[in-house]
Design an enzyme around this catalytic site. Sequence first.
Site, PDB file in Angstrom:
ATOM      1  N   GLY A  63       0.762  -1.235   0.000  1.00 44.13           N
ATOM      2  CA  GLY A  63       0.000   0.000   0.000  1.00 44.13           C
ATOM      3  C   GLY A  63       0.794   1.288   0.000  1.00 44.13           C
ATOM      4  O   GLY A  63       0.221   2.361   0.183  1.00 44.13           O
ATOM      5  N   ASP A  99      -6.344 -11.775  -8.363  1.00 46.78           N
ATOM      6  CA  ASP A  99      -5.274 -11.939  -9.351  1.00 46.78           C
ATOM      7  C   ASP A  99      -5.667 -11.186 -10.616  1.00 46.78           C
ATOM      8  O   ASP A  99      -6.647 -11.531 -11.279  1.00 46.78           O
ATOM      9  CB  ASP A  99      -5.085 -13.428  -9.638  1.00 46.78           C
ATOM     10  CG  ASP A  99      -3.902 -13.710 -10.548  1.00 46.78           C
ATOM     11  OD1 ASP A  99      -3.431 -12.773 -11.236  1.00 46.78           O
ATOM     12  OD2 ASP A  99      -3.456 -14.868 -10.593  1.00 46.78           O
ATOM     13  N   ASP A 124       2.615  -1.305 -10.369  1.00 48.50           N
ATOM     14  CA  ASP A 124       3.893  -1.748  -9.815  1.00 48.50           C
ATOM     15  C   ASP A 124       3.937  -3.276  -9.792  1.00 48.50           C
ATOM     16  O   ASP A 124       4.660  -3.883  -9.007  1.00 48.50           O
ATOM     17  CB  ASP A 124       4.071  -1.180  -8.405  1.00 48.50           C
ATOM     18  CG  ASP A 124       5.533  -1.134  -7.976  1.00 48.50           C
ATOM     19  OD1 ASP A 124       6.417  -1.057  -8.857  1.00 48.50           O
ATOM     20  OD2 ASP A 124       5.794  -1.169  -6.764  1.00 48.50           O
ATOM     21  N   LYS A 164       5.760  -0.295 -14.036  1.00 42.45           N
ATOM     22  CA  LYS A 164       7.075  -0.906 -13.844  1.00 42.45           C
ATOM     23  C   LYS A 164       7.405  -1.786 -15.039  1.00 42.45           C
ATOM     24  O   LYS A 164       6.548  -2.514 -15.545  1.00 42.45           O
ATOM     25  CB  LYS A 164       7.093  -1.761 -12.576  1.00 42.45           C
ATOM     26  CG  LYS A 164       8.394  -2.537 -12.375  1.00 42.45           C
ATOM     27  CD  LYS A 164       8.306  -3.474 -11.192  1.00 42.45           C
ATOM     28  CE  LYS A 164       8.362  -2.716  -9.893  1.00 42.45           C
ATOM     29  NZ  LYS A 164       8.391  -3.617  -8.716  1.00 42.45           N
TER      30      LYS A 164
END
Length: 209
Positions: A63, A99, A124, A164
Amino acid sequence: MGRRKRRPGSRRWLDEHHSDHWVQQAQKAGYRSRAAFKLLEIQEKDRLIRPGMTVVDLGAAPGGWCQVAAELVGDRGAVFALDILPMEALPGVHVIQGDFTEEAPLQALLQALEGRPVDLVLSDMAPNLSGVRVVDQPRAMYLAELALDFAGQVLQPGGDFLTKVFHGEGLDDYRRDLQRQFSKVITRKPRASRARSRESYLLARGFGL
């Protein structure tokens, strides 16, 4: 994303983690992870989060990015977070566990958004890393591609996307795909990223412009 956590038996990693400057700074500042400082540095350079925005954070646990985003969007904004791992509640953050590679969590996230236009998608996400690059790189690129597909569904015109990525096969093609969909694409390597890590971040601005 929680799936990237290292095994507890990695003594070297644990020693580095506990002595890490950014881990210590995160603990002092009350952030859940050192990753908060990655987003704060990008924010300082690029001003991508503003009051009142709607932000989606993919691979959100534990978080750190959500904390930063919620602080910056304020009471008039909203943050939606998704991760495969459970995440403790945060003020101003709607948390969904699931997921992202599966359909049900994606639909739950879309339902939570209730059709509202999204200003910024953050990702991320990273796979469990095996240390074998020919295995890890395709998995990492797959998650980045899924995040981009999602951003294309929910971003309003002019919206931004931060993801990312890991240097390796498929990254050049992925960057070109971003350049086709956004007006500007920037690479960022925050100081809080571990020096030996192949990770960096691509910031794509101006969706559909």
